[in-house]
Structures are given as structure tokens and as C-alpha cells.
Design an enzyme around this catalytic site. Structure first.
Site, PDB file in Angstrom:
ATOM      1  N   ARG A   1       0.839  -1.208   0.000  1.00 13.25           N
ATOM      2  CA  ARG A   1       0.000   0.000   0.000  1.00 13.25           C
ATOM      3  C   ARG A   1       0.877   1.263   0.000  1.00 13.25           C
ATOM      4  NH1 ARG A   1      -0.550   4.685   2.641  1.00 13.25           N
ATOM      5  NH2 ARG A   1      -0.075   3.626   4.595  1.00 13.25           N
ATOM      6  N   ASP A   2       1.508   1.586   1.118  1.00  9.76           N
ATOM      7  CA  ASP A   2       2.302   2.831   1.187  1.00  9.76           C
ATOM      8  C   ASP A   2       3.457   2.750   0.197  1.00  9.76           C
ATOM      9  OD1 ASP A   2       3.241   5.300   2.071  1.00  9.76           O
ATOM     10  OD2 ASP A   2       3.189   4.780   4.180  1.00  9.76           O
TER      11      ASP A   2
ATOM     12  N   HIS B   1       8.707   7.214   8.169  1.00  7.02           N
ATOM     13  CA  HIS B   1       9.334   7.339   6.856  1.00  7.02           C
ATOM     14  C   HIS B   1      10.811   7.660   7.095  1.00  7.02           C
ATOM     15  CE1 HIS B   1       5.882   7.006   4.061  1.00  7.02           C
ATOM     16  NE2 HIS B   1       5.233   7.157   5.204  1.00  7.02           N
TER      17      HIS B   1
ATOM     18  N   CYS C   1       3.960   9.389   0.438  1.00  9.09           N
ATOM     19  CA  CYS C   1       2.593   9.847   0.202  1.00  9.09           C
ATOM     20  C   CYS C   1       2.609  10.865  -0.924  1.00  9.09           C
ATOM     21  CB  CYS C   1       2.038  10.458   1.486  1.00  9.09           C
ATOM     22  SG  CYS C   1       0.391  11.140   1.244  1.00  9.09           S
TER      23      CYS C   1
ATOM     24  N   ASN D   1       9.256   4.455   3.273  1.00  7.45           N
ATOM     25  CA  ASN D   1       9.123   4.019   4.666  1.00  7.45           C
ATOM     26  C   ASN D   1      10.407   3.315   5.078  1.00  7.45           C
ATOM     27  OD1 ASN D   1       6.278   3.976   3.437  1.00  7.45           O
ATOM     28  ND2 ASN D   1       5.849   3.761   5.603  1.00  7.45           N
TER      29      ASN D   1
HETATM   30  P1  HMG Z   1     -13.073  14.327  -3.303  1.00  2.14           P
HETATM   31  O1  HMG Z   1     -12.796  14.687  -4.706  1.00  2.14           O
HETATM   32  O2  HMG Z   1     -13.283  15.413  -2.301  1.00  2.14           O
HETATM   33  O3  HMG Z   1     -14.273  13.268  -3.234  1.00  2.14           O
HETATM   34  O4  HMG Z   1     -11.861  13.410  -2.814  1.00  2.14           O
HETATM   35  P2  HMG Z   1     -15.825  13.478  -3.297  1.00  2.14           P
HETATM   36  O5  HMG Z   1     -16.417  12.896  -2.057  1.00  2.14           O
HETATM   37  O6  HMG Z   1     -16.164  14.910  -3.664  1.00  2.14           O
HETATM   38  O7  HMG Z   1     -16.205  12.539  -4.555  1.00  2.14           O
HETATM   39  C1  HMG Z   1     -15.700  12.824  -5.854  1.00  2.14           C
HETATM   40  C2  HMG Z   1     -15.715  11.560  -6.692  1.00  2.14           C
HETATM   41  O8  HMG Z   1     -14.846  10.575  -6.114  1.00  2.14           O
HETATM   42  C3  HMG Z   1     -17.093  10.903  -6.757  1.00  2.14           C
HETATM   43  O9  HMG Z   1     -17.161  10.230  -8.001  1.00  2.14           O
HETATM   44  C4  HMG Z   1     -17.015   9.858  -5.668  1.00  2.14           C
HETATM   45  O10 HMG Z   1     -17.927   8.781  -5.875  1.00  2.14           O
HETATM   46  C5  HMG Z   1     -15.583   9.391  -5.806  1.00  2.14           C
HETATM   47  P3  HMG Z   1     -17.879  10.915  -9.287  1.00  2.14           P
HETATM   48  O11 HMG Z   1     -19.279  11.202  -8.806  1.00  2.14           O
HETATM   49  O12 HMG Z   1     -17.097  12.151  -9.572  1.00  2.14           O
HETATM   50  O13 HMG Z   1     -17.751   9.839 -10.335  1.00  2.14           O
HETATM   51  N1  HMG Z   1     -15.080   8.836  -4.536  1.00  2.14           N
HETATM   52  C6  HMG Z   1     -14.435   7.652  -4.428  1.00  2.14           C
HETATM   53  N2  HMG Z   1     -14.108   6.722  -5.323  1.00  2.14           N
HETATM   54  C7  HMG Z   1     -13.460   5.616  -4.873  1.00  2.14           C
HETATM   55  N3  HMG Z   1     -13.131   5.429  -3.570  1.00  2.14           N
HETATM   56  C8  HMG Z   1     -13.452   6.341  -2.646  1.00  2.14           C
HETATM   57  C9  HMG Z   1     -14.127   7.512  -3.068  1.00  2.14           C
HETATM   58  N4  HMG Z   1     -14.571   8.599  -2.407  1.00  2.14           N
HETATM   59  C10 HMG Z   1     -15.156   9.395  -3.324  1.00  2.14           C
HETATM   60  N5  HMG Z   1     -13.136   6.143  -1.368  1.00  2.14           N
HETATM   61  C11 HMG Z   1     -11.111  11.568  -1.477  1.00  2.14           C
HETATM   62  C12 HMG Z   1     -11.866  12.875  -1.497  1.00  2.14           C
HETATM   63  C13 HMG Z   1     -10.948  11.182  -0.031  1.00  2.14           C
HETATM   64  C14 HMG Z   1     -11.914  10.520  -2.224  1.00  2.14           C
HETATM   65  C15 HMG Z   1      -9.734  11.762  -2.180  1.00  2.14           C
HETATM   66  O14 HMG Z   1      -9.130  12.888  -1.642  1.00  2.14           O
HETATM   67  C16 HMG Z   1      -8.826  10.569  -2.020  1.00  2.14           C
HETATM   68  O15 HMG Z   1      -9.103   9.494  -2.544  1.00  2.14           O
HETATM   69  N6  HMG Z   1      -7.737  10.731  -1.295  1.00  2.14           N
HETATM   70  C17 HMG Z   1      -6.812   9.621  -1.017  1.00  2.14           C
HETATM   71  C18 HMG Z   1      -5.481  10.120  -0.681  1.00  2.14           C
HETATM   72  C19 HMG Z   1      -4.543   8.973  -0.385  1.00  2.14           C
HETATM   73  O16 HMG Z   1      -4.789   7.823  -0.713  1.00  2.14           O
HETATM   74  N7  HMG Z   1      -3.424   9.304   0.267  1.00  2.14           N
HETATM   75  C20 HMG Z   1      -2.439   8.334   0.629  1.00  2.14           C
HETATM   76  C21 HMG Z   1      -2.840   7.479   1.781  1.00  2.14           C
HETATM   77  S1  HMG Z   1      -2.572   8.246   3.362  1.00  2.14           S
HETATM   78  C22 HMG Z   1      -0.883   8.014   3.663  1.00  2.14           C
HETATM   79  O17 HMG Z   1      -0.156   7.574   2.817  1.00  2.14           O
HETATM   80  C23 HMG Z   1      -0.359   8.347   5.032  1.00  2.14           C
HETATM   81  C24 HMG Z   1      -0.045   7.109   5.889  1.00  2.14           C
HETATM   82  O18 HMG Z   1       0.890   6.263   5.259  1.00  2.14           O
HETATM   83  C25 HMG Z   1       0.531   7.565   7.228  1.00  2.14           C
HETATM   84  C26 HMG Z   1       1.658   8.575   7.042  1.00  2.14           C
HETATM   85  O19 HMG Z   1       2.735   8.201   6.550  1.00  2.14           O
HETATM   86  O20 HMG Z   1       1.405   9.738   7.362  1.00  2.14           O
HETATM   87  C27 HMG Z   1      -1.319   6.289   6.170  1.00  2.14           C
HETATM   88 MG    MG Z   2       3.051   6.525   5.277  1.00  2.60          MG
END
Ligand code: HMG
Ligand code: MG
Length: 300
Positions: A16-17, A208, A239, A248
Site C-alpha cells: 500500500r504505502d 518514513h 505519500c 518508509n
Molecule cells: P473528493 O474529490 O473530495 O471526493 O476526494 P468526493 O467525495 O467529492 O467525490 C468525488 C468523486 O470521487 C465521486 O465520483 C465519488 O464517488 C468518488 P464521481 O461522482 O465524480 O464519479 N469517490 C471515491 N471513489 C473511490 N473510492 C473512494 C471515493 N470517495 C469518493 N473512497 C477523497 C476525497 C478522499 C476521495 C480523495 O481525496 C482521495 O481518494 N484521497 C486519497 C489520498 C490517499 O490515498 N493518500 C495516501 C494514503 S494516506 C498516507 O499515505 C499516510 C499514511 O501512510 C501515514 C503517514 O505516513 O502519514 C497512512
Molecule cells: Mg506513510
């Protein structure tokens, strides 16, 4: 003095990450082989994928297939940022779900397009639903030390966010140094306080390794009583919404350190390196972790 646990748990986050930030598309078959090889190294907790918007993170667009085609082996997490992600994860059969929120408002806005408060409010019914379904809930707390936009984060703000997650029913708190800026003193200070605040919660450290201090930070966290660590095979990771965040800390290097300290993980370092060798041709940066280099040179 050295106060160390007898055992520690590794939560592998490579699939994933490790892969979410990879610019080259990695196909489903290669991801599944990587996951299978990591399971073969006796890794019992792993983040497999994310049910996030494929527009935001194209590499995770195959989340459904990855979860459905991975044999169940221990705790297998998928990430979900919101109600839609949680629903898709449940439909695909997920039993362990990780939600994620940044302490820093600016980071959270860039990562999930909501303020920290908006995200937390939106997650209240989501976590209630997951609890009803008997799902194990992991809460990932990003930017717990530094934010690429807001700078140093106060410990009190991290504790407050953790308290909200605990009140909402989180089973585990995974607390992250998202951009790899923490030093061992900061690691010890935060984890010591978290351990005192949440003595009965599973507490996990997620480092990380941007500045090559992650291993030292893990050692400091061990001293604070932490025995769960998120690590990524091959040191892959980052990220897409945290500029400056590189990989990481590497699973093989952390497991090796723990082994040499007499801390049992149950994980086979050589087999982790074999898993790394399967994914290495499919990622765009060279893998140069300590143990993987020894493995490649036939010295392991
Ligand atoms: P948004 O554009 O604000 O979403 O994004 P929305 O609610 O306005 O919806 C827009 C469209 O996205 C709609 O589709 C929804 O159905 C769809 P449309 O009507 O346009 O066809 N949608 C989705 N589709 C699939 N899966 C979903 C989903 N939600 C809405 N879950 C959103 C908001 C949260 C979706 C977006 O910002 C996003 O996907 N962000 C993910 C970011 C990410 O993955 N970051 C990396 C992971 S975190 C990380 O790495 C940190 C960690 O490792 C710890 C650390 O190191 O700090 C964990
Ligand atoms: Mg991370």
C-alpha cells in the site's frame, strides 16, 4: 538503560504505502506475487491496498481485485478515507480497515480534500458502522511530528486526535512521521506520552526514512514501550500529497535490527528480501536497503 520487549510486531505496508506513490503502473499479478512472498516470509499483518479515489491515486485502482485475490493470513488491512471507501472495502470482504487523518489541517486538506475536523466528523458514522460489522479498526494519524506545510506539530494536538479516534472505537493507533523529520528524542517523547494516555490500545509507530533516522526513531520508540512498527519491504513508500516524503523504513532492516537485539518477530529476513527482488523490477527507483544489498551480493 535498555528496556526492550521480547517480541515485536511488524505491519508490512509495502503493497500500500510502498506502491501508492509509484509512478509506473504495477500490474495486479505482480502486486499479488509481492504480497504472497511477504506472507511467505511469515508477515501476519499487512496493508494490502487502499479504497481511495482512482483519480487521486491511480496505482490503487485495483483495490477490489487485490483484496479479493489475497488469501487470508492474519490481519490484512485496506485503507479507506471516507464512507464510500469503507463501503467498497466491506463489499470486497475486508475485515480490517484503516482510516487516516492528518493532525495538520493543511496536509489533511491536500490528502483527502477536507479539514481535519471535517474528516473526523465524517468518520463518526463510518467507524460506528465498522464497529457494528465487527471490523478491526486501525486509525492512521499522519503528520504527528512535522507537516510539510505547517512545520512542527504539537504533542497535545496528536493526543487530542488520538483521543477522538479512541472515543470513536479505534482498535489501533498508528502514529506517523509522514515526511521523516522526527529525531529519536521526539520519537521517545511522543510515544512515551501516548503509551501513558492509551495503555490498553495497540500503539504502532510509522516512520518514513527521508533523513535516515527511522531506525534510530524505532529504537527510541522501543524504549518508550512501543512494540508495533509499520515498515515497508525494500524501503518503498511515500505519500503523493506530502512533498519531501520518501520511502518508509525498510522491513528487512528493521527485522534485522530487532533480531540482533533478541526481539522476536517471527519474520524471515531472507524471504522478505526475496519478496523485494520480485517487486524491484517493477518500481522506478533502485532499492538500496542494507539487508537487500547483502542479499543481492549473496551474503545473507
Ligand atoms: P473528493 O474529490 O473530495 O471526493 O476526494 P468526493 O467525495 O467529492 O467525490 C468525488 C468523486 O470521487 C465521486 O465520483 C465519488 O464517488 C468518488 P464521481 O461522482 O465524480 O464519479 N469517490 C471515491 N471513489 C473511490 N473510492 C473512494 C471515493 N470517495 C469518493 N473512497 C477523497 C476525497 C478522499 C476521495 C480523495 O481525496 C482521495 O481518494 N484521497 C486519497 C489520498 C490517499 O490515498 N493518500 C495516501 C494514503 S494516506 C498516507 O499515505 C499516510 C499514511 O501512510 C501515514 C503517514 O505516513 O502519514 C497512512
Ligand atoms: Mg506513510
Amino acid at each position: 538503560m535498555f528496556i526492550l520487549p521480547n517480541n515485536a510486531t511488524i505491519i508490512e505496508v509495502g503493497p500500500r504505502d510502498g506502491l501508492q506513490n509509484e509512478s509506473k503502473h504495477v500490474n495486479e499479478k505482480d502486486k499479488l506475487r509481492f504480497i504472497g512472498a511477504l506472507q511467505g516470509a511469515n508477515i501476519k499483518e499487512m496493508e494490502l491496498t487502499s479504497f481511495v479515489s482512482p483519480k487521486w491515486v491511480p496505482q490503487m485502482a485495483d483495490a477490489n481485485a487485490i483484496l479479493k485475490n489475497t488469501p487470508v493470513n492474519g490481519r490484512q488491512f485496506v485503507l479507506a478515507p471516507n464512507a464510500k471507501g469503507a463501503e467498497l472495502a466491506l463489499d470486497a470482504g475486508a475485515r480490517s480497515i484503516a482510516v487516516f487523518v492528518g493532525v495538520s489541517n493543511t496536509f489533511n486538506q491536500k490528502n483527502i480534500n477536507r479539514s481535519t475536523d471535517e474528516s473526523m466528523d465524517a468518520l463518526v458514522p463510518v467507524l460506528a458502522r465498522l464497529k457494528d460489522e465487527g471490523v478491526f479498526i486501525r486509525a492512521c494519524i499522519s503528520t504527528a511530528f512535522y507537516c510539510p506545510y505547517e512545520g512542527k506539530i504539537e504533542i497535545d494536538a496528536v493526543v487530542e486526535l488520538c483521543k477522538r479516534f479512541v472515543a470513536m472505537g479505534a482498535d489501533e493507533l498508528s502514529v506517523a512521521d509522514t515526511i521523516g523529520m522526527a529525531n529519536p528524542k521526539e520519537s521517545y517523547a511522543l510515544f512515551k506520552i501516548l503509551k501513558e494516555e492509551f495503555p490498553n490500545k495497540l500503539l504502532t509507530a510509522h516512520f518514513h526514512d527521508t533523513r535516515k533516522m527511522a531506525i534510530a526513531n524505532i529504537y527510541a520508540a522501543l524504549q518508550a514501550g512501543i512494540d508495533r512498527f509499520d515498515t515497508s519491504a525494500g524501503g518503498l513508500g511515500g505519500c503523493p500529497f506530502a512533498p519531501g516524503a520518501t520511502g518508509n523504513v525498510a522491513t528487512e532492516d528493521v527485522v534485522n535490527m530487532l533480531n540482533t537485539l533478541g526481539i522476536e518477530t517471527g519474520i524471515d529476513v531472507k524471504k522478505v528480501c526475496e519478496a523485494v527482488s520480485l517487486i524491484a523490477p517493477h518500481v522506478s527507483r533502485p532499492i538500496e536497503t542494507g539487508m537487500y544489498r547483502l542479499f543481492r551480493n549473496g551474503q545473507l
